[in-house]
Write an enzyme that holds these catalytic residues in place. Structure first.
Site, PDB file in Angstrom:
ATOM      1  N   ASP A   1      -1.100   1.352  -7.736  1.00  0.00           N
ATOM      2  CA  ASP A   1      -0.682   1.987  -6.488  1.00  0.00           C
ATOM      3  C   ASP A   1      -1.874   2.480  -5.671  1.00  0.00           C
ATOM      4  OD1 ASP A   1       2.079   1.736  -7.329  1.00  0.00           O
ATOM      5  OD2 ASP A   1       1.734   3.485  -8.609  1.00  0.00           O
TER       6      ASP A   1
ATOM      7  N   LYS B   1      -4.101  -1.736  -2.892  1.00  0.00           N
ATOM      8  CA  LYS B   1      -4.802  -3.025  -2.916  1.00  0.00           C
ATOM      9  C   LYS B   1      -4.287  -3.987  -1.845  1.00  0.00           C
ATOM     10  CE  LYS B   1      -3.691  -3.351  -7.293  1.00  0.00           C
ATOM     11  NZ  LYS B   1      -3.277  -1.946  -7.544  1.00  0.00           N
ATOM     12  N   GLY B   2      -2.966  -3.962  -1.608  1.00  0.00           N
ATOM     13  CA  GLY B   2      -2.388  -4.889  -0.646  1.00  0.00           C
ATOM     14  C   GLY B   2      -2.972  -4.735   0.733  1.00  0.00           C
TER      15      GLY B   2
ATOM     16  N   ALA C   1       4.737  -4.939  -9.488  1.00  0.00           N
ATOM     17  CA  ALA C   1       3.714  -4.521  -8.533  1.00  0.00           C
ATOM     18  C   ALA C   1       4.280  -4.622  -7.125  1.00  0.00           C
ATOM     19  CB  ALA C   1       2.473  -5.414  -8.660  1.00  0.00           C
ATOM     20  N   GLY C   2       4.117  -3.573  -6.337  1.00  0.00           N
ATOM     21  CA  GLY C   2       4.544  -3.605  -4.950  1.00  0.00           C
ATOM     22  C   GLY C   2       3.363  -3.341  -4.051  1.00  0.00           C
ATOM     23  N   HIS C   3       2.860  -4.386  -3.387  1.00  0.00           N
ATOM     24  CA  HIS C   3       1.714  -4.224  -2.504  1.00  0.00           C
ATOM     25  C   HIS C   3       2.227  -4.027  -1.073  1.00  0.00           C
ATOM     26  CE1 HIS C   3      -1.298  -6.310  -5.426  1.00  0.00           C
ATOM     27  NE2 HIS C   3      -0.736  -5.228  -5.919  1.00  0.00           N
TER      28      HIS C   3
ATOM     29  N   GLN D   1      -1.289  -3.908 -10.462  1.00  0.00           N
ATOM     30  CA  GLN D   1      -1.413  -2.700 -11.278  1.00  0.00           C
ATOM     31  C   GLN D   1      -2.839  -2.128 -11.184  1.00  0.00           C
ATOM     32  OE1 GLN D   1       0.116  -5.585 -13.148  1.00  0.00           O
ATOM     33  NE2 GLN D   1       2.001  -4.958 -12.184  1.00  0.00           N
TER      34      GLN D   1
ATOM     35  N   LYS E   1      -6.503   6.489   1.065  1.00  0.00           N
ATOM     36  CA  LYS E   1      -5.658   7.663   1.293  1.00  0.00           C
ATOM     37  C   LYS E   1      -6.453   8.962   1.352  1.00  0.00           C
ATOM     38  CE  LYS E   1      -1.356   7.249   0.096  1.00  0.00           C
ATOM     39  NZ  LYS E   1      -0.031   7.072  -0.574  1.00  0.00           N
ATOM     40  N   SER E   2      -7.642   8.891   1.937  1.00  0.00           N
ATOM     41  CA  SER E   2      -8.453  10.095   2.114  1.00  0.00           C
ATOM     42  C   SER E   2      -7.741  11.113   2.985  1.00  0.00           C
ATOM     43  CB  SER E   2      -9.795   9.716   2.761  1.00  0.00           C
ATOM     44  OG  SER E   2     -10.426   8.670   2.067  1.00  0.00           O
ATOM     45  N   ASP E   3      -6.968  10.623   3.930  1.00  0.00           N
ATOM     46  CA  ASP E   3      -6.281  11.499   4.882  1.00  0.00           C
ATOM     47  C   ASP E   3      -5.237  12.392   4.223  1.00  0.00           C
ATOM     48  OD1 ASP E   3      -5.201   8.695   4.671  1.00  0.00           O
ATOM     49  OD2 ASP E   3      -3.459   9.658   5.583  1.00  0.00           O
TER      50      ASP E   3
ATOM     51  N   SER F   1     -10.349   4.379   3.719  1.00  0.00           N
ATOM     52  CA  SER F   1      -9.084   4.261   4.437  1.00  0.00           C
ATOM     53  C   SER F   1      -8.628   5.650   4.857  1.00  0.00           C
ATOM     54  CB  SER F   1      -8.023   3.607   3.545  1.00  0.00           C
ATOM     55  OG  SER F   1      -6.762   3.615   4.177  1.00  0.00           O
ATOM     56  N   VAL F   2      -8.212   5.778   6.127  1.00  0.00           N
ATOM     57  CA  VAL F   2      -7.774   7.074   6.655  1.00  0.00           C
ATOM     58  C   VAL F   2      -6.332   7.018   7.146  1.00  0.00           C
ATOM     59  CG1 VAL F   2     -10.102   7.846   7.235  1.00  0.00           C
ATOM     60  CG2 VAL F   2      -8.789   6.522   8.913  1.00  0.00           C
ATOM     61  N   GLY F   3      -5.563   6.047   6.655  1.00  0.00           N
ATOM     62  CA  GLY F   3      -4.164   5.917   7.029  1.00  0.00           C
ATOM     63  C   GLY F   3      -3.609   4.603   6.525  1.00  0.00           C
TER      64      GLY F   3
END
Length: 423
Positions: free
Chosen positions: A13, A16-17, A39-41, A222, A329-331, A409-411
């Protein structure tokens, strides 16, 4: 040319996608080398969210070849739904999606075996997604499995023999009520859809592409800490999620591997059972979950949340030979007063800086605390805009791991991706 590998460094999670989708324009082929439809990308662009389960995440980019490798296990029912969803967006997959003849098929009876096995474990259950993935890999290693290449060769006879074996196992070892008839009907409809695509000797196809100087990106599913050998066993998946899995899951030699791109969240999450040293059970944990919308894209299950675990991150970097890092997901932590990073563990009162064999619930994390950046970073487009506190967080990670954080990544949108190596 080389095969670049992109994989997760935590418990999956990691996002990666999205990163594959962003990187795809740089490559000629995108491949998936292991795992199943648990796996859900998730990809977001044009204000639409797309969730992929089996198909490589490069499928939304024009003129790119996408290959499902031999290391993947495929559920035809889920595959059919995935194809229908993509076609609904007006995308023609007939010339862009190729499937390895050696990829194994998840049968309806595999799903029943998965559910029966998990139910029999009681309180010791491992948190399976019940997609039939474990039993499918068991048949693969037991040399009983059905593969994509079997579809055109006495397929129904082979199917019936394997299902009969599964029924015997269910009757002998489990007390479990089941009825596969409805799912079985859907499954054979899925086989028809699967048959419409090009089935290839993928190892030859990919090595020929390398000889033709085609660039290839291998996408893992994964995360490293769910690897069957190096993860928190037995709370793991059933395949090799690490970089070495790209060699066996695609049929490329180790010396053909190029860059290894490791993806990690700025914090940690985990779905299902198993040890999680930095898990938070307080307001901070819930805040991470709410801010990050931490619910499984495939299962909908709420994810367990905690601070970044640098001990396990270093371990994953070591196992995979990571050459560059991408922080996702830094945001999510934009409004925290302070944030923490686990830099070592206390095991039986002794401080250790490595992942021990005895990865139990009793491990106590030792933290380094950082001042929060208290800044909305979601609209930022360049690292020059990063607050000083956030730069300190990144600098610490780079110093401790010895690997550069190349992308931040910020969003969730593909546009909210900042390459720190571009001036």
């Amino acid at each position: 040319m080389k095969v670049d590998v992109l994989l997760g460094l935590q418990w999956g999670d990691e996002g990666k996608g999205k990163v594959v989708d962003v990187l795809t324009p740089k490559y000629d082929l995108i491949t998936r080398f292991q795992g199943g439809p648990n796996a859900g990308h998730t990809l977001e662009f044009n204000e639409i969210k797309h969730v992929l389960h089996t198909i490589p995440s490069g499928i939304f980019r024009d003129d790119k070849i996408n290959v499902i490798g031999n290391g993947v296990v495929i559920d035809p029912v889920i595959f059919k739904k995935e194809i229908e969803g993509i076609k609904g967006l007006g995308i023609d997959l007939s010339k862009s999606l190729f499937i390895s003849k050696k990829a194994h098929l998840i049968l309806p009876s595999h799903r029943i075996l998965d559910a029966a096995s998990e139910a029999a474990k009681g309180k010791s259950k491992i948190g399976s997604t019940l997609k039939g993935i474990g039993p499918t890999y068991m048949d693969k290693t037991g040399r009983n499995g059905l593969r994509v290449g079997d579809i055109n060769s006495n397929f129904k006879e082979k199917y019936d023999l394997l299902v009969a074996k599964h029924r015997q196992m269910l009757d002998k070892f489990y007390e479990f009520d089941y009825d596969i008839s409805e799912y079985e009907a859907e499954w054979f409809e899925g086989i028809k859809v699967l048959s419409e695509f090009q089935h290839i000797d993928s190892e030859q196809f990919l090595n020929d592409a390398l000889k033709e100087n085609k660039s290839i990106l291998a996408e893992g599913a994964q995360g490293t800490l769910l690897d069957i050998d190096f993860g928190s066993y037995p709370f793991v998946t059933s395949s090799n999620t690490v970089c070495a899995g790209a060699c066996t899951g695609l049929g490329v030699a180790p010396n053909r591997i190029g860059n290894v791109i490791g993806i990690f969240k700025a914090y940690c999450t985990r779905v299902g059972m198993g040890p999680f040293p930095t898990e938070l059970f307080d307001e901070d944990g819930q805040k991470l979950r709410d801010n990050g919308n931490e619910y499984g894209s495939t299962t909908g299950r709420p994810r367990r949340c905690g601070w970044l675990d640098l001990v396990s991150l270093k371990y994953s970097i070591m196992i995979n030979g990571v050459t560059e890092l991408t922080m996702m997901k830094s945001d999510v932590m934009d409004d925290f007063e302070s944030v923490k990073i686990c830099t070592s563990y206390k095991v039986n009162g002794q401080e250790v800086a490595h992942v021990p064999y005895e990865m139990t619930e009793d491990i106590e994390p030792v933290y380094t605390e950082f001042k929060g950046w208290k800044t909305d970073m979601t609209s930022m487009t360049h690292e020059n805009e990063f607050p000083e506190e956030f730069n300190a967080y990144i600098d610490f990670i780079e110093k401790e791991t010895g690997v550069p954080v190349k992308v931040v990544s910020v969003g969730p949108n593909r546009a909210q991706t900042i390459d720190r190596m571009i001036d």
